[in-house]
Scaffold this motif. Sequence first.
Motif, PDB file in Angstrom:
ATOM      1  N   SER A  43      -5.167  -1.946  -4.786  1.00 43.84           N
ATOM      2  CA  SER A  43      -4.362  -2.529  -3.703  1.00 43.84           C
ATOM      3  C   SER A  43      -3.551  -1.439  -3.006  1.00 43.84           C
ATOM      4  O   SER A  43      -3.407  -1.446  -1.782  1.00 43.84           O
ATOM      5  CB  SER A  43      -3.460  -3.643  -4.219  1.00 43.84           C
ATOM      6  OG  SER A  43      -2.634  -3.155  -5.238  1.00 43.84           O
ATOM      7  N   ALA A  44      -3.049  -0.456  -3.777  1.00 42.16           N
ATOM      8  CA  ALA A  44      -2.298   0.641  -3.148  1.00 42.16           C
ATOM      9  C   ALA A  44      -3.227   1.464  -2.255  1.00 42.16           C
ATOM     10  O   ALA A  44      -2.835   1.903  -1.171  1.00 42.16           O
ATOM     11  CB  ALA A  44      -1.668   1.526  -4.210  1.00 42.16           C
ATOM     12  N   ALA A  45      -4.480   1.640  -2.705  1.00 38.48           N
ATOM     13  CA  ALA A  45      -5.443   2.413  -1.897  1.00 38.48           C
ATOM     14  C   ALA A  45      -5.662   1.709  -0.556  1.00 38.48           C
ATOM     15  O   ALA A  45      -5.724   2.346   0.499  1.00 38.48           O
ATOM     16  CB  ALA A  45      -6.760   2.555  -2.643  1.00 38.48           C
ATOM     17  N   ALA A  79       4.910  10.319   4.058  1.00 39.49           N
ATOM     18  CA  ALA A  79       5.295   9.218   4.955  1.00 39.49           C
ATOM     19  C   ALA A  79       4.249   8.099   4.898  1.00 39.49           C
ATOM     20  O   ALA A  79       4.587   6.912   4.956  1.00 39.49           O
ATOM     21  CB  ALA A  79       5.459   9.744   6.380  1.00 39.49           C
ATOM     22  N   GLU A  80       2.987   8.468   4.766  1.00 37.74           N
ATOM     23  CA  GLU A  80       1.937   7.440   4.616  1.00 37.74           C
ATOM     24  C   GLU A  80       2.168   6.657   3.323  1.00 37.74           C
ATOM     25  O   GLU A  80       2.021   5.435   3.275  1.00 37.74           O
ATOM     26  CB  GLU A  80       0.552   8.089   4.569  1.00 37.74           C
ATOM     27  CG  GLU A  80       0.078   8.614   5.903  1.00 37.74           C
ATOM     28  CD  GLU A  80      -1.285   9.318   5.791  1.00 37.74           C
ATOM     29  OE1 GLU A  80      -1.841   9.657   6.843  1.00 37.74           O
ATOM     30  OE2 GLU A  80      -1.777   9.538   4.658  1.00 37.74           O
ATOM     31  N   MET A  81       2.530   7.392   2.265  1.00 37.38           N
ATOM     32  CA  MET A  81       2.788   6.727   0.977  1.00 37.38           C
ATOM     33  C   MET A  81       3.937   5.734   1.109  1.00 37.38           C
ATOM     34  O   MET A  81       3.905   4.631   0.571  1.00 37.38           O
ATOM     35  CB  MET A  81       3.184   7.774  -0.086  1.00 37.38           C
ATOM     36  CG  MET A  81       2.029   8.541  -0.654  1.00 37.38           C
ATOM     37  SD  MET A  81       2.595   9.960  -1.618  1.00 37.38           S
ATOM     38  CE  MET A  81       3.353   9.186  -3.024  1.00 37.38           C
ATOM     39  N   GLU A  82       4.958   6.152   1.833  1.00 36.46           N
ATOM     40  CA  GLU A  82       6.131   5.294   2.011  1.00 36.46           C
ATOM     41  C   GLU A  82       5.733   4.017   2.760  1.00 36.46           C
ATOM     42  O   GLU A  82       6.104   2.906   2.378  1.00 36.46           O
ATOM     43  CB  GLU A  82       7.206   6.078   2.798  1.00 36.46           C
ATOM     44  CG  GLU A  82       8.545   5.383   2.918  1.00 36.46           C
ATOM     45  CD  GLU A  82       9.199   5.117   1.563  1.00 36.46           C
ATOM     46  OE1 GLU A  82       8.922   5.844   0.595  1.00 36.46           O
ATOM     47  OE2 GLU A  82       9.974   4.135   1.494  1.00 36.46           O
ATOM     48  N   GLY A  87       4.815  -1.638   2.828  1.00 30.75           N
ATOM     49  CA  GLY A  87       3.904  -2.721   3.209  1.00 30.75           C
ATOM     50  C   GLY A  87       3.560  -3.586   2.015  1.00 30.75           C
ATOM     51  O   GLY A  87       3.544  -4.814   2.106  1.00 30.75           O
ATOM     52  N   GLU A  88       3.312  -2.931   0.881  1.00 28.85           N
ATOM     53  CA  GLU A  88       2.891  -3.703  -0.293  1.00 28.85           C
ATOM     54  C   GLU A  88       4.034  -4.567  -0.823  1.00 28.85           C
ATOM     55  O   GLU A  88       3.795  -5.677  -1.311  1.00 28.85           O
ATOM     56  CB  GLU A  88       2.350  -2.773  -1.396  1.00 28.85           C
ATOM     57  CG  GLU A  88       1.680  -3.563  -2.509  1.00 28.85           C
ATOM     58  CD  GLU A  88       0.726  -2.751  -3.386  1.00 28.85           C
ATOM     59  OE1 GLU A  88       0.492  -1.572  -3.090  1.00 28.85           O
ATOM     60  OE2 GLU A  88       0.241  -3.331  -4.365  1.00 28.85           O
ATOM     61  N   ILE A  89       5.275  -4.086  -0.707  1.00 29.59           N
ATOM     62  CA  ILE A  89       6.358  -4.919  -1.251  1.00 29.59           C
ATOM     63  C   ILE A  89       6.738  -6.078  -0.317  1.00 29.59           C
ATOM     64  O   ILE A  89       7.550  -6.910  -0.673  1.00 29.59           O
ATOM     65  CB  ILE A  89       7.612  -4.095  -1.669  1.00 29.59           C
ATOM     66  CG1 ILE A  89       8.177  -3.314  -0.497  1.00 29.59           C
ATOM     67  CG2 ILE A  89       7.289  -3.173  -2.839  1.00 29.59           C
ATOM     68  CD1 ILE A  89       9.509  -2.660  -0.827  1.00 29.59           C
ATOM     69  N   ARG A 102       6.047   2.785  -7.518  1.00 26.76           N
ATOM     70  CA  ARG A 102       6.001   3.831  -6.486  1.00 26.76           C
ATOM     71  C   ARG A 102       4.961   4.896  -6.805  1.00 26.76           C
ATOM     72  O   ARG A 102       4.723   5.781  -6.008  1.00 26.76           O
ATOM     73  CB  ARG A 102       7.377   4.482  -6.367  1.00 26.76           C
ATOM     74  CG  ARG A 102       8.321   3.617  -5.595  1.00 26.76           C
ATOM     75  CD  ARG A 102       9.502   4.433  -5.183  1.00 26.76           C
ATOM     76  NE  ARG A 102      10.088   3.847  -3.997  1.00 26.76           N
ATOM     77  CZ  ARG A 102       9.891   4.316  -2.777  1.00 26.76           C
ATOM     78  NH1 ARG A 102       9.140   5.351  -2.577  1.00 26.76           N
ATOM     79  NH2 ARG A 102      10.454   3.730  -1.747  1.00 26.76           N
ATOM     80  N   MET A 103       4.391   4.811  -8.017  1.00 20.17           N
ATOM     81  CA  MET A 103       3.410   5.812  -8.403  1.00 20.17           C
ATOM     82  C   MET A 103       2.058   5.520  -7.745  1.00 20.17           C
ATOM     83  O   MET A 103       1.267   6.419  -7.490  1.00 20.17           O
ATOM     84  CB  MET A 103       3.274   5.752  -9.920  1.00 20.17           C
ATOM     85  CG  MET A 103       2.250   6.665 -10.445  1.00 20.17           C
ATOM     86  SD  MET A 103       1.930   6.572 -12.205  1.00 20.17           S
ATOM     87  CE  MET A 103       2.638   5.160 -12.852  1.00 20.17           C
ATOM     88  N   ASP A 104       1.835   4.224  -7.463  1.00 17.41           N
ATOM     89  CA  ASP A 104       0.500   3.791  -7.056  1.00 17.41           C
ATOM     90  C   ASP A 104      -0.002   4.466  -5.784  1.00 17.41           C
ATOM     91  O   ASP A 104      -1.178   4.756  -5.646  1.00 17.41           O
ATOM     92  CB  ASP A 104       0.489   2.265  -6.848  1.00 17.41           C
ATOM     93  CG  ASP A 104       0.850   1.547  -8.137  1.00 17.41           C
ATOM     94  OD1 ASP A 104       0.877   2.221  -9.180  1.00 17.41           O
ATOM     95  OD2 ASP A 104       1.121   0.340  -8.099  1.00 17.41           O
ATOM     96  N   GLN A 105       0.899   4.711  -4.851  1.00 20.07           N
ATOM     97  CA  GLN A 105       0.456   5.244  -3.552  1.00 20.07           C
ATOM     98  C   GLN A 105       0.099   6.732  -3.617  1.00 20.07           C
ATOM     99  O   GLN A 105      -0.252   7.343  -2.618  1.00 20.07           O
ATOM    100  CB  GLN A 105       1.529   5.040  -2.467  1.00 20.07           C
ATOM    101  CG  GLN A 105       1.939   3.611  -2.249  1.00 20.07           C
ATOM    102  CD  GLN A 105       2.879   3.136  -3.335  1.00 20.07           C
ATOM    103  OE1 GLN A 105       3.585   3.922  -3.939  1.00 20.07           O
ATOM    104  NE2 GLN A 105       2.872   1.837  -3.599  1.00 20.07           N
ATOM    105  N   GLY A 106       0.214   7.322  -4.821  1.00 20.48           N
ATOM    106  CA  GLY A 106      -0.148   8.738  -4.989  1.00 20.48           C
ATOM    107  C   GLY A 106      -1.592   9.007  -4.615  1.00 20.48           C
ATOM    108  O   GLY A 106      -1.974  10.151  -4.376  1.00 20.48           O
TER     109      GLY A 106
END
Length: 660
Positions: free
Chosen positions: A129-131, A152-155, A160-162, A170-174
């Motif tokens: 889902s983070a991907a 910034a994309e990760m942020e 968006g996901e929350i 917050r690790m997922d968007q790595g």
Amino acid sequence: MNRTFDIFVPGRVCLFGEHSDWAGGHRRFNSQVLPGRVIIAGTNQGIFARTSAHRDAFIFRSTLPDGTRPETCILPMDKEALLQRAESGDFFSYAAGVAYYMLTFYEVGGIEVDNYKTTLPVKKGLSSSAALCVLVARAFNKVYDLKLTTRAEMEAAYQGEIMTPSRCGRMDQGCAFGQVPVVMTFDGELLKASRLGVHQHIRMLIADLKGQKNTIRILADLNRAYPFAQDETGRNVQAYLGKINTDVVVRAAAALDKGDAAQLGALMNEAQAEFDRHLMPACPEELTAVKLHTVLADPEVKRLTYGGKGVGSQGDGCVQFVVRDDDSRRGLGEYLERRYGMECFQLDLKPPQTVRKAVIPVAGFGTRMFPASKALKKELFPVITPDGVAKPILLTIIEEALQSGIEEIAVVVRAGDEAFFQNFFRTLPPPDFYNRLPEKAKEHCQTLQELGDRLTFITQDEQQGFGHAVFCARDWVGNEPFLLLLGDHMYVSDTDVPCSRQLIDAFETNGRRSVIGAYVAEADEVSHYGTVTGKWLNDKQRLLDISELAEKPSLDYARNNLVTPGLAADRFLCIYGQYVLPPSIFAHLQREVDGDIREAGEIQLTTGLELQRREEGMLGLVVDGVHYDTGLPETYLNSLVSFYTGRPTKLVAKKAKRKR
Ligand code: UTP
């Protein structure tokens, strides 16, 4: 022009430090808690998509890993509608949540995202889902040229996901960092992330334990130790997620940097043992994880691996191993499937390859091969390999690039030809055709499909020359050096190192200046090819600091200006058809396009190369190999025989003139 961008986002797996991400967040309330540290890595599997701007809507098409396509999500680019969809919690809520965030913070317009392929399994702790959220953030970033950094994309992906009812860490968007290991530090609200080096290929295998786990329960039980530990169990949790974990992560980062697979495996064993000792008592129901520990203790598994540990929140979800080599990885996968019925995924941690992309222009008209080129594009004409297989020329070039370590290839095609090329590489022949093929040919079908996964087709809408075709690939190449290969040549190395690999190596070891492949040509060739001269940089007379580049000079001009010391009389250095170029070439080509600078009516690459040479310098490499031109009837004939026999053969002399 509405540009289309290709995007790949991998999943991510947590190698070390699971749970320390949220634990580090408790520093807001208790400064005695140590920052969390994790090492994550992008997976081999991921989400593939194409995206372009849309006037006023957010359109998202998705493909599930099994190839099925849920109904398309079409929403107006309107905050209320996007937020409502995000809050609905349905399949498209993540995508809508990120679109809402991008609209609110960057005032973007509409977008169309076609996620045409997904190789990332869902619900396996690989952050699918983070991907997806990173994919949508990146799509807006590219289409609207927002110049957002990876962070910034990760942020944007996180915010968006929350918006959705699902909660993520917050690790997922790595995964936004791509297929590289990344170390992340969680210090209260503060998040730091940086790429890690990997100096040797480390092979891993992830297996789905096919068990049950209750992540919510694990999180709830472990969280009881925060912000202040109440008892011995709590203090143990804090000790592991703090000091012990930091110590393991620091050593694991060093092992990765060295490419020391044995040490990394040993650290996985150590991390698991400490995890069990310190964390298991806080949630024994979930963390005793019988399946995980049975597999980790299995002697056959130990024989094939350097070590392993749980994945994600741990429990009986997935297990990861560092394996000894390719054979043991294959053996382990087969064993786990046979013995435990487990499904496996490969994970590769590799040294970053600086030249990862290749461009092959095949959009020319091929007028000199008319009328055959009216029936079939000249780059698809057949050639016979030394082992007797009939292949289109383009396939031999693609193979050359992949053998040189290239990961992605853009083929520049004429508008309207994409479907033909896609069909060739991505579709199996119809069943009645396929069923009649011999076994070997069926394997070729499989190989073509695999190659197809690495290919992107870019269109050149008007045939304005070779330089213009290269220019069309600028968005796809982005800010990376790339390999450029002529689409109507074949390349055969005289050594074990493929020709283009020789160029890439020269690029990487000589200050990353442009490298142009060259060969020693006879006098009658110079007026047909780009010709270079310069000063030798080594005694072996292979590497040259180019001082002049001329496009098809006359023999007189070459004799007066392009003589390179050390070559026999009337021998010159002509361009081989392979180049490694930094992305700055696009700025020079842009000047040509903007200023309409043409030679023989076409935007030439050589003009851009000469501008680049003056500003940045340029190297020539005499390639240890032979190139075969197939763009003229006579050279095609000669090349066909030479390529098959492995001996340069001149059956006929060249009659027609090369344009280039
Ligand atoms: P050539 O110089 O051989 O030109 O292109 P061409 O147009 O294909 O062939 P002729 O001259 O009409 O016979 C070198 C490579 O660059 C590609 C070609 O497809 C070939 O692989 N090319 C050339 C483009 O992609 N676009 C162009 O506008 C021109």
